[in-house]
Design a protein around this motif. Structure first.
Motif, PDB file in Angstrom:
ATOM      1  N   VAL A  36       3.749   2.499   2.336  1.00 35.35           N
ATOM      2  CA  VAL A  36       3.265   2.611   3.708  1.00 35.35           C
ATOM      3  C   VAL A  36       3.426   1.282   4.443  1.00 35.35           C
ATOM      4  CG1 VAL A  36       1.245   3.057   5.149  1.00 35.35           C
ATOM      5  CG2 VAL A  36       1.639   4.414   3.085  1.00 35.35           C
TER       6      VAL A  36
ATOM      7  N   CYS B 218       0.840  -1.199   0.000  1.00 32.16           N
ATOM      8  CA  CYS B 218       0.000   0.000   0.000  1.00 32.16           C
ATOM      9  C   CYS B 218       0.876   1.250   0.000  1.00 32.16           C
ATOM     10  CB  CYS B 218      -0.913   0.007   1.227  1.00 32.16           C
ATOM     11  SG  CYS B 218      -2.198  -1.255   1.176  1.00 32.16           S
ATOM     12  N   TYR B 219       0.432   2.258  -0.722  1.00 30.82           N
ATOM     13  CA  TYR B 219       1.218   3.475  -0.927  1.00 30.82           C
ATOM     14  C   TYR B 219       0.400   4.717  -0.615  1.00 30.82           C
ATOM     15  CZ  TYR B 219       4.334   0.373  -3.537  1.00 30.82           C
ATOM     16  OH  TYR B 219       5.175  -0.650  -3.902  1.00 30.82           O
ATOM     17  N   GLU B 220       1.124   5.836  -0.473  1.00 23.90           N
ATOM     18  CA  GLU B 220       0.488   7.137  -0.333  1.00 23.90           C
ATOM     19  C   GLU B 220       1.395   8.197  -0.964  1.00 23.90           C
ATOM     20  OE1 GLU B 220       0.082   7.866   3.816  1.00 23.90           O
ATOM     21  OE2 GLU B 220       2.223   8.257   4.148  1.00 23.90           O
TER      22      GLU B 220
ATOM     23  N   LEU C 137      -2.446   3.054   6.844  1.00 22.36           N
ATOM     24  CA  LEU C 137      -3.103   3.587   5.668  1.00 22.36           C
ATOM     25  C   LEU C 137      -4.609   3.499   5.814  1.00 22.36           C
ATOM     26  CD1 LEU C 137      -2.394   4.577   2.781  1.00 22.36           C
ATOM     27  CD2 LEU C 137      -2.861   2.260   2.035  1.00 22.36           C
TER      28      LEU C 137
ATOM     29  N   THR D  54      -7.698   3.648  -2.354  1.00 21.90           N
ATOM     30  CA  THR D  54      -6.465   3.158  -1.733  1.00 21.90           C
ATOM     31  C   THR D  54      -5.459   2.731  -2.801  1.00 21.90           C
ATOM     32  OG1 THR D  54      -7.690   2.368   0.195  1.00 21.90           O
ATOM     33  CG2 THR D  54      -5.479   1.472  -0.143  1.00 21.90           C
TER      34      THR D  54
END
Length: 339
Positions: free
Chosen positions: A154, A117-119, A223, A171
């Protein structure tokens, strides 16, 4: 389980009101349907002809990322339930970071997947941002370059058989499958008409590693929008609001190479988010996703990548699986589940 019983369950759990279903409600019903004693009889009934074969095969195809997408129940616009057959190995193109048009859920039936998962973050690795649209259900996907971006990893979570997760529509994530894997994947009602795709610049970071993130599953800085759970019958995941990816499973930060699980990014309209799975039956789907043909020194269409490897052409057209192939894969899956 009877086919109509499965449809009723999806309608009841996902709701028919104006509000879209939550990632947790999508995860919970997907986990229930993915239990071998539920999925096995359902797939056997479908393979025996208890389905709309023309509609299901029209929406089923082999993804450019190396997995097959098999539609089990087409309940658009409220839901689409699919099997993803990931064949694993190192030959498939890695999946790009993306999100979805809708809340999605995935349950691992066999094998393992890794989800990252990224942001957005000013200190993240450089990437090129695209917007992806689709020309109607089952239609061609179109990519439009938006500009430059930076993303930070994340958290990373590994899911095995009996584990599941749900993701909010926006997401950012990608899924990696490095072994034959089967997943049950659920799309819910669309919340928007586009998905976001991020192509990391070549040389910026290796696939699956070094994006720098803080916080594993139990770390800080989680996240939003991710619900996870342990076993198929496990309790609801925690941490969907501001916690990290929740659920039981091995946690790592930053490692891997890619293929994907959440992944239907190009399926009927979702394009971001594929979920790969492979029983060893066939390579697959498109990635549509989760996921449609992006990455590599060359684009999957054969076009040489430009601008540091961050350019993408429109994905190749989806080719529906022949009915005989579709039915053979369902039959093989039902047999592997003991039905």
């Amino acid at each position: 389980m009877q086919v109509e019983e499965a449809r009723r369950l999806l309608v009841e759990r996902l709701g028919c009101g104006p509000e879209p279903p939550s990632p947790e409600s999508a995860r919970a019903v997907t986990a229930q349907l993915a239990h071998p004693d539920t999925l096995g009889p359902l797939v056997r009934r479908l393979s025996a002809g208890d389905l709309d074969l023309a509609e299901c095969t029209r929406l089923s195809y082999r993804h450019v990322l190396g997995f097959d997408k098999l539609v089990l129940l087409a309940g658009a616009p409220r839901f689409m339930l699919r099997i993803h057959l990931w064949h694993g190995g190192t030959g498939a193109a890695p999946e790009d970071i993306h999100n979805h048009r809708c809340a999605i859920a995935s349950a691992v039936v066999r094998g393992h997947v890794r989800m990252e998962c990224y942001e957005p973050a000013a200190n993240g690795v450089p990437a090129t941002a695209y917007r992806e649209t689709i020309d109607g259900p089952g239609g061609a996907w179109r990519l439009r370059r938006v500009g430059d971006a930076r993303l930070r990893l994340v958290c990373t979570r590994r899911y095995g058989a009996g584990q599941s997760y749900g993701l909010a529509a926006r997401t950012l994530h990608r899924v990696v499958s490095e072994e034959p894997t089967v997943t049950l994947f659920l799309e819910t009602v669309p919340q928007r008409s586009v998905t976001d795709v991020y192509v990391r610049h070549r040389g910026g970071v290796a696939d699956g590693g070094g994006l720098g993130g803080s916080g594993g599953v139990d770390g800080v800085g989680g996240l939003d929008g991710v619900d996870g759970a342990g076993g198929v019958d496990g309790a609801a995941g925690v941490g969907s609001v501001s916690g990290p990816v929740a659920g039981r499973g091995t946690t790592t930060t930053g490692g891997g190479s890619a293929t994907h699980d959440d992944g239907d990014r190009r399926g009927d309209g979702d394009r971001a988010g594929n979920d790969r799975a492979g029983t060893g039956d066939r390579p697959g789907d498109e990635n549509r996703t989760d996921h449609e043909g992006r990455t590599g020194a060359r684009d999957r269409t054969g076009a040489v990548l430009r601008a540091g490897g961050a350019e993408r052409a429109d994905p190749p057209p989806k080719t529906p699986l022949p009915p005989a192939v579709y039915l053979a894969e369902l039959d093989s899956l039902a047999g592997s589940l003991g039905y």
